[in-house]
Write a protein that holds these residues in place. Structure first.
Motif, PDB file in Angstrom:
ATOM      1  N   CYS A 111       0.827  -1.203   0.000  1.00  0.00           N
ATOM      2  CA  CYS A 111       0.000   0.000   0.000  1.00  0.00           C
ATOM      3  C   CYS A 111       0.862   1.254   0.000  1.00  0.00           C
ATOM      4  CB  CYS A 111      -0.919   0.022   1.221  1.00  0.00           C
ATOM      5  SG  CYS A 111      -2.188  -1.272   1.196  1.00  0.00           S
ATOM      6  N   GLU A 115      -2.923   5.442   1.106  1.00  0.00           N
ATOM      7  CA  GLU A 115      -3.864   4.420   1.561  1.00  0.00           C
ATOM      8  C   GLU A 115      -3.715   4.168   3.062  1.00  0.00           C
ATOM      9  OE1 GLU A 115      -4.604   1.212  -1.854  1.00  0.00           O
ATOM     10  OE2 GLU A 115      -2.473   1.500  -1.426  1.00  0.00           O
ATOM     11  N   ILE A 116      -2.487   4.135   3.533  1.00  0.00           N
ATOM     12  CA  ILE A 116      -2.240   3.896   4.959  1.00  0.00           C
ATOM     13  C   ILE A 116      -2.786   5.043   5.790  1.00  0.00           C
ATOM     14  CG2 ILE A 116      -0.434   3.593   6.694  1.00  0.00           C
ATOM     15  CD1 ILE A 116       1.251   2.260   4.513  1.00  0.00           C
ATOM     16  N   CYS A 121      -6.000   0.734   3.430  1.00  0.00           N
ATOM     17  CA  CYS A 121      -5.194  -0.379   2.944  1.00  0.00           C
ATOM     18  C   CYS A 121      -5.845  -1.692   3.378  1.00  0.00           C
ATOM     19  CB  CYS A 121      -3.776  -0.297   3.499  1.00  0.00           C
ATOM     20  SG  CYS A 121      -2.737  -1.699   3.003  1.00  0.00           S
ATOM     21  N   ALA A 198      -2.697   2.148  -6.870  1.00  0.00           N
ATOM     22  CA  ALA A 198      -2.964   2.076  -5.428  1.00  0.00           C
ATOM     23  C   ALA A 198      -3.201   3.483  -4.915  1.00  0.00           C
ATOM     24  CB  ALA A 198      -1.785   1.426  -4.713  1.00  0.00           C
TER      25      ALA A 198
END
Length: 404
Positions: A111, A115-116, A121, A198
């Motif tokens: 990820c 996203e984190i 994620c 992503a």
């Protein structure tokens, strides 16, 4: 098959009736769940599966370790064409060697930081280089053959009243696809996805290093899938051996190791043709071809916001087509022509090309007669309804002194 169109939001994008607003947002912004990129509703199913060419059974049992150059590195691509469509069956294996891959690095996850930070994620416990099921090795992930089918209209219509269109939409233009995130298909059968993967950042901003413009999806064979009790079991059913399937190879950026790109870059003394119009390397879902970098005479293509334009191709015919480029959107941001409205096809980050400053972009030097003859197949007056960039070649007028 009848097609339904619904208006989405205030920017007048026409999208497939089967794709929900949320899926459209998720797909465009790179949201991923336990099955990978959430473009699931963009999958279209063709009732008559017998129309598609068959692959040899060995195409789905070949492995990265046993694939050889003599056997085209395991690549299988079958195509049949009739009067209206091209039918493609592929195993999504590239026709060249690809090393084991980690998107961020060996021992790291899958990820991006965006996203984190957002808490989105879906596989925080997944580490590249660990045993993540089929397609994972100690040194990274390797491709696993996966069958995909595409039915793409043979000839696109640039005068459609619903242009520009969503780059991921197959149904509205009458095409079919079994892979939701695919916007076009390369001529070796590998799917081409949008500029992000992503999260809502481009491949370059994410820092992903790609092999020939592509990489494999995360190995999700061992991931647990959550069932949504409101909608029942997921469709399409997840491929074996796991809910998200094994790593599948696909493109985002220009596949510069393919012949249409090498044709210009292999060296002039070795037969390269950098001063001719590039060759096509892919078909977009809307029926238009996607070409490598250069235009006629080696010139830079003057493209619209979608990434396409009108002009001569490598055959000398004038038609609408797309060009690949090294910057976003890499290939296309929407299904064109853009008519200055590409932004209405985007969600999250706007990956539209700056365009040419007009509704319609025509490559300078294009023959107006050929252009109008091409458009007359659908609407002979279409060109006059929009602004067009200055593409006509001006004759040099030399003023001579008057003789007394």
């Amino acid at each position: 098959m009848s097609l339904l169109l619904i208006g989405i939001a205030c920017l007048c994008l026409q999208a497939s009736a089967k794709v929900s607003d949320q899926t459209r947002i998720n797909c465009h912004t790179g949201y991923r769940d336990e099955r990978g990129r959430d473009c699931h509703e963009y999958v279209t199913r063709d009732i008559d599966e017998t129309e598609y060419p068959e692959m040899d059974p060995s195409c789905l049992t070949v492995t990265w370790k046993t694939a050889t150059q003599e056997a085209n590195w395991g690549n299988c691509f079958e195509m049949r064409v009739d009067d209206n469509f091209r039918y493609i069956t592929t195993n999504n294996v590239p026709d060249y060697y690809v090393n084991p891959y980690c998107p961020i690095g060996l021992g790291y996850g899958y990820c991006v930081q965006q996203e984190i930070d957002k808490g989105s994620c879906p596989f925080l416990d997944l580490t590249c280089g660990a045993d993540n099921g089929q397609g994972s090795t100690d040194y990274g992930d390797i491709w696993v053959p996966v069958k995909s089918t595409y039915k793409i209209i043979l000839k696109g219509n640039p005068t459609r009243s619903d242009r520009p269109g969503d780059m991921y939409d197959a149904e509205t233009v009458g095409s079919f696809k079994s892979q939701g995130p695919v916007a076009s298909v390369a001529m070796n059968g590998i799917g081409i996805l949008g500029p992000n993967d992503a999260g809502d950042v481009s491949i370059d901003e994410a820092g992903f290093q790609l092999t020939c413009g592509g990489h494999v999806t995360p190995p999700l064979a061992n991931q647990k899938v959550k069932r949504d009790e409101n909608v029942g079991w997921f469709w399409p059913p997840p491929p074996p051996p796991g809910p998200g399937g094994p790593p599948m190879y696909h493109y985002h950026k220009s596949p510069e190791c393919l012949d249409p790109f090498r044709n210009a870059s292999s060296g002039y003394d070795h037969g390269a043709q950098p001063y001719k119009h590039a060759q096509p390397f892919a078909w977009s879902l809307d029926g238009f071809k996607v070409y490598a970098y250069q235009d006629v005479g080696g010139a830079a293509p003057i493209v619209d916001e979608c990434g396409g334009h009108f002009g001569e191709t490598d055959t000398g015919e004038v038609e609408y087509h797309y060009h690949s480029r090294v910057i976003t959107p890499y290939h296309q941001a929407c299904q064109g022509p853009s008519l200055g409205k590409c932004a209405g096809t985007q969600e999250g980050t706007n990956f539209c090309h700056p365009g040419c400053g007009a509704d319609i972009c025509v490559q300078p030097g294009t023959d107006e007669g050929k252009l109008r003859e091409y458009l007359a197949q659908w609407d002979p007056e279409w060109l006059d309804k929009y602004t067009v960039n200055d593409y006509k070649v001006k004759e040099n007028i030399i003023s001579l002194p008057l003789m007394g």
